[in-house]
Each structure stands twice: as structure tokens, then as C-alpha cells.
Design a protein around this motif. Sequence first.
Motif, PDB file in Angstrom:
ATOM      1  N   UNK A   1       0.843  -1.195   0.000  1.00 44.61           N
ATOM      2  CA  UNK A   1       0.000   0.000   0.000  1.00 44.61           C
ATOM      3  C   UNK A   1       0.877   1.243   0.000  1.00 44.61           C
ATOM      4  N   UNK A   2       0.759   2.035  -1.045  1.00 45.09           N
ATOM      5  CA  UNK A   2       1.526   3.279  -1.127  1.00 45.09           C
ATOM      6  C   UNK A   2       0.584   4.432  -1.442  1.00 45.09           C
ATOM      7  N   UNK A   3       0.957   5.631  -1.033  1.00 46.93           N
ATOM      8  CA  UNK A   3       0.093   6.789  -1.257  1.00 46.93           C
ATOM      9  C   UNK A   3      -0.031   7.169  -2.724  1.00 46.93           C
ATOM     10  N   UNK A   4       1.038   6.956  -3.503  1.00 45.23           N
ATOM     11  CA  UNK A   4       1.011   7.331  -4.922  1.00 45.23           C
ATOM     12  C   UNK A   4       2.160   6.633  -5.626  1.00 45.23           C
TER      13      UNK A   4
ATOM     14  N   UNK B   1      -3.331   4.395  -2.095  1.00 41.23           N
ATOM     15  CA  UNK B   1      -4.266   5.021  -1.167  1.00 41.23           C
ATOM     16  C   UNK B   1      -4.595   6.441  -1.614  1.00 41.23           C
ATOM     17  N   UNK B   2      -3.777   6.957  -2.546  1.00 39.64           N
ATOM     18  CA  UNK B   2      -4.059   8.304  -3.029  1.00 39.64           C
ATOM     19  C   UNK B   2      -3.976   9.333  -1.904  1.00 39.64           C
ATOM     20  N   UNK B   3      -3.137   9.060  -0.926  1.00 43.86           N
ATOM     21  CA  UNK B   3      -2.984   9.929   0.253  1.00 43.86           C
ATOM     22  C   UNK B   3      -4.285  10.062   1.036  1.00 43.86           C
TER      23      UNK B   3
ATOM     24  N   UNK C   1       3.408  -1.398   3.964  1.00 43.00           N
ATOM     25  CA  UNK C   1       2.652  -0.157   3.838  1.00 43.00           C
ATOM     26  C   UNK C   1       3.448   1.103   4.171  1.00 43.00           C
ATOM     27  N   UNK C   2       3.160   2.123   3.387  1.00 39.87           N
ATOM     28  CA  UNK C   2       3.622   3.461   3.693  1.00 39.87           C
ATOM     29  C   UNK C   2       2.347   4.292   3.782  1.00 39.87           C
TER      30      UNK C   2
ATOM     31  N   UNK D   1       6.014  -1.579   8.016  1.00 41.44           N
ATOM     32  CA  UNK D   1       5.825  -0.175   7.657  1.00 41.44           C
ATOM     33  C   UNK D   1       7.139   0.359   7.090  1.00 41.44           C
ATOM     34  N   UNK D   2       7.060   1.061   5.966  1.00 42.30           N
ATOM     35  CA  UNK D   2       8.302   1.613   5.434  1.00 42.30           C
ATOM     36  C   UNK D   2       8.192   3.098   5.103  1.00 42.30           C
ATOM     37  N   UNK D   3       9.304   3.754   5.159  1.00 49.09           N
ATOM     38  CA  UNK D   3       9.477   5.181   4.867  1.00 49.09           C
ATOM     39  C   UNK D   3       8.721   6.112   5.805  1.00 49.09           C
TER      40      UNK D   3
END
Lengths: 341, 341
Positions: free
Chosen positions: B69-72, B101-103, B125-126, B149-151
Motif C-alpha cells: 500500500x503506497x500513497x502514490x 491510497x491516493x494519500x 505499507x507506507x 511499515x516503510x518510509x
Amino acid sequence: MKKSRVTLTDIAKALNISASTVSRALKDHPAINKETKRAVVKLAKKLKYQPNLLALGLLQKKTYTVGVIVPEITGHFFSTVITGIRDVLSPAGYNIAICLSNESFQEEIAITEKMAKTQIDGVLVSPASSTKTYKHFKALQKNGIPLVVFDRDCPGLDADKVLVDDYDGAFQAVEYLINSGCKNIAHLSGPMNLSITEHRLQGYLDALGKHKFPVKQENVIHVSGFTHEDGIKPAQKLLKLKNRPDAIFAMNDCIAISAMHVAKKMGLQIPGDVSIIGFDDEPHSSYFTPALSTIWQPVYSVGMLSARILLSKLQEGEEEPELRREVFKPELIIRASSKAV
Amino acid sequence: MKKSRVTLTDIAKALNISASTVSRALKDHPAINKETKRAVVKLAKKLKYQPNLLALGLLQKKTYTVGVIVPEITGHFFSTVITGIRDVLSPAGYNIAICLSNESFQEEIAITEKMAKTQIDGVLVSPASSTKTYKHFKALQKNGIPLVVFDRDCPGLDADKVLVDDYDGAFQAVEYLINSGCKNIAHLSGPMNLSITEHRLQGYLDALGKHKFPVKQENVIHVSGFTHEDGIKPAQKLLKLKNRPDAIFAMNDCIAISAMHVAKKMGLQIPGDVSIIGFDDEPHSSYFTPALSTIWQPVYSVGMLSARILLSKLQEGEEEPELRREVFKPELIIRASSKAV
DNA sequence: TTGTACGCGTTATCAT
DNA sequence: ATGATAACGCGTACAA
């Protein structure tokens, strides 16, 4: 100790009723006692029951998952297409499995096989640059999995297609360069065997032809990939030509930026000495100095339309032999890296 | 007419043997007649048999799929992390389900729920910038799904974490600016409530503090998002200050580019009038004029290590209470947008 | 209104 | 070496 998740049966046992009753209670089935329904829903919430989609998929032969195969996601193009796809498919209740072929034919084959095994409902694909045959795609279709090809065409493959008129975009760019007074226009072309490469090259050639400009072999160089590094040497080669081009039409913005970089390092003025036009209109392209002229494509729409077409195939169920072929028109955006007409 | 795919039973019937025999023949089981095996394999190949992974997953409670799962994915950072993840997980036989997740906090919750339902084996996930609580992540963990969890950190969440020392990166950048003679250093900070925003801001503040520089409220502006557009107004505000900053440390390259753009439009020299340093080292950052100084992060390694940690949890099965917390060090890369020391 | 039985495709176990 | 059976979790036709 693997904690197995809460199942319908767990709830049924706890409430001393049958699993099917629980199933009905959770699905707004008409024939169900209000009381039992309330009890079931309450317990389900408390236990955080999550239906097992594997079981459902196995039963219904439908996974509500659509596979998207793209060569890469580093650039602006594919990530935006994916956004368009998601904005159509998500509200329709479909999952999206994004897979990267990494421009590799082998990986693409592996991905399609995996998708068939995971019982995916449909596939959206933009083939890798190294893809040469389409057996793997045809295999999907034979399995009854609808396929929509977007952006990069697969000539000879019978599938729904959503494309952009690359030929037209290239033609527009080159004709503009001609109209702005450029006399010796070069082309940094893409990897061979890629439909967009061919179409953009052909647009370049035909624009020259229309205006009776000679086509010089030395003025067309193919880059091997889409990164900045891939563009440097070809750009150098072009700009060190005895008869130096006074304009470069690059197959994409990334390569165009490389060309600008090389030109500036050589002390050339842009667009005074060399005009440069790219393709794709990446978000940062207007922030370079000079701002890059380029070809804009309706990227988001490509994603949306591809998804809509796939969706219709998915919902109608019956395969309709009429294949769609939609072609979007790109637009020339003139900024500071090319002379005014 | 939905064409149902070839199953074990289809092959069994065709050969007049039982499904289990077919299964064994296809899996190199020791107890199997060579002849039958040959026949089965041959027919399976001919019929293009594809094992149904749904059925397998249902049976083994294991899908060999990992959710990411990444924001973008528009920027360089997450697409590269994903490459690192894939290069570890793919060879290990795991599938990767990339979700954006699109932030958005809401979308992130929806994604985690969907992942639980599809019986995913583990999650990387980030979190989105709007994510405020971690209930949805804890729910996954309670379901026995390992989480890395990363970054972007989730303070207070007990999970394995792979982070980058954003504080240190920011500190390095600002201290460099100080050493190069800048006296009035501003910071274009990220969206609030994001761990990386806080850490980079703190690094900025502490570097100023160490050198006894006053901290001015007006010199710190938060941008609302990560696109170029989001950076323009804040940069303008900063550069129109009565006491104009002679340096800007931007929370990422994209915003830094916006600042450069604004500064140039105002006729300011870079780095003569304003030094600018970004964060992330995007591939095109060195192609801007002037080339952007920035902080490089071991992005690919972040992806690989996260994946390796998840993999070990997945394979050992037994949950080990020892949580890992790995922090990578970033590096300052000086180019032309900042003065030499 | 609710329960029973069955099947989706696969594999492990037990029997033959 | 091979076959029959059960089980994974769910929905649905049919029976009660």
C-alpha cells in the motif's frame, strides 16, 4: 500458531443457527427474521467478520479483480492511466492488480500465466517493448478472459483497443518545426518493434515528405530505453553531426530533456540554434529552462475508456464479436524550447 | 457462455483416472507411475491446464500474495521502492498486489479491509498523509497478517519498520547551507501529521539551533501536497517576504523545483541570491538549470529490506515478538543550486 | 423463516 | 501406484 479468521460457521455456531442463515442475514436476503438478522449482524461486527473472497471466487467463478499490465510506472504516463482505470473500476466494485512487465517479454508472459491461475476476470495491457508475439494474450482470450489493449498496439491481435494517434502527434510536431523555419530536423526515436515508435517515426517521415524535405538516415537515431541516460549518447551523436540539426523531435519528454541537456552543455542556444519538442507532457516538463514544447495526450481518458470497455465486456458476459478500436487525438503544446511560427 | 477453464477433473475424466492421481502426476510426487505421469503431463500441456490458485489458497490458507500500500506512484520514490520489493518477493514465489491510497485515509482503510478479505499473506505499507489512527493496521495484525511499515512511520504502532533518517538528511542539508554562508534559511515543509514532514522540520530546526540561528515563524511554510502546483504559492510567499530568505530547504525535489521556478521568474539568481536544496534525488533533478542539490536516499534498499523482513515473518510462520526497526542514512548531494562551501 | 445438502478445484490422508 | 474421501468457506436450490 496461525490464527484462522472468523468464518460464517464460527458465527453460526456461536448463535446456534446454521451457516446459511448467517449468510442470508448478512446479504439482505428477503426471507429472514429481523431478530436473527440483527443478532447476526451484531455478532459479525463484533467479531470483525470478513467474508473470504477466495471461497466466493471459487464458487462464483468470478473474482471481481482486473489485472493491469504495464511496462513501468516511473513515468507520468502509466501512473496516470492507472488512476483513470481505478476511477472507473473501483466504484464498479472491481479490484485492480497492477503488474509491471519491466519492458520484458518474459516477465509479461509470466504475469499473464499467473493471472490466468488466479482466475482474474479481465485484463488491461500495454505490452512491453520487447514483446514480439501475442500467444500469451491469445491464451487469456481462449480462457474466456476479456482483454483490452491500450496505448501500445499489438498489430494483428484481435482485441479491444484504446490508442492515441501517435502518428498525428508526431506529424503535428514536425510540421510545426518546419513552419517555424527549421530546415534540418532530426528525430530521437524509440526502441524498435514498438508500435508507438513506428507511428511517431512515420509521422516524422510523412511530415518531412509533405513539405518536400529530404529524409536523412543520420538524422534518425533509436534510443534503447526511456531513461535520461538512454538519451544522452544518441543526442550527442546527433548534435555532433557535421551537418548539425536545427531541430530535434524526441519520442518522449525524458529523451527531449536529455537532448536539451546535451545541447546546453555544447553551448547551443535553445531554440536559437536547436528547437526541441518532446512527447507526453510530463508534469515537470514546463519547469525546465527553457520550458519544453511537447505533445499532450489525454492520458487519464485513455485509462478511463479502457476500463469502461473492459467493464462492459465483463458485465454483459456474452462475448460480443464486435471489437472496439478507439483512437484519441493528441495536442501540440508550444512552450519555449521551440521557435514561434 | 462462460468458458470454464480446464480443471484437474477434466484431465482425470479424459484419462479415466482419478483427480488425485492427476494432482500427483503434476507435482512430482514420488509414488507415481512413469507412464501415467507422462500421459497426464502431456494432456495437461495440450489442454493448457492452469491450476486454480483460488482453490489452493482456500485449502492452504495461503495465497502467496503480498499487499503493498503506497500513497502514490507518480514520483520516483515509491515506484523505486516497489521495484526493490518485487526483486525480493518475486523470486521467492510471492505475488505483489500494489494498491494506491491516493494519500487518503478512507481509501487506505478500504484497501486494508479488502486485503483481509482476499486472504493476503502479508502487507507492506507506507501510510497516507491523512492517516491519523492505525486501527485498520492493527486489525490486520490481529488477523495474523504480518505488517511492515516503510518510509513513513506510524508512531505508536507496533510493527516492523524500515525507515530513512529524515531528520539527519534535513540536518545535513541545512548545516551545509549554513556553512556555505547563508544567513536566512527558510523551509518549505510538507503536509502536517506526516512523520517525514515532522522529522525533516525538526532536522531543519535543530541545525539552525546548533549554529545559534534564530528560528523565524515566517520562514516555515507547509505545502498541502506533493505536486509542483502545491509548491508555487508557498514559494512565492517565502520569496516575497520583506526579509527575503537567501536559502530554501524544500521537503522534496518537486517542491524545490517549484521554488526554483518562482525564484527565476522573480529574476533571482540561484544560488547567488537564493540557494535551494531538495529531498529525494529524483532522476530528472540533475537536469534542471541549475542542477538541483538534494538529499539522496537508498530507496531501492528500503524496498528490498522491507520485503526481506516480511518474507522472514511469512516463512518462519511463528510470530516472533522481536520487532525490527531499521533506519537508513541519507546522503547530501551538492549540485549547482547551492553555493560551494 | 430456517436447515440440509451440494459444489466450486485442489490436496492430504487413508485405504486399496 | 492409484482411488475415494474429506476439507477449505461460501451461496443456493431444495426441503422442512
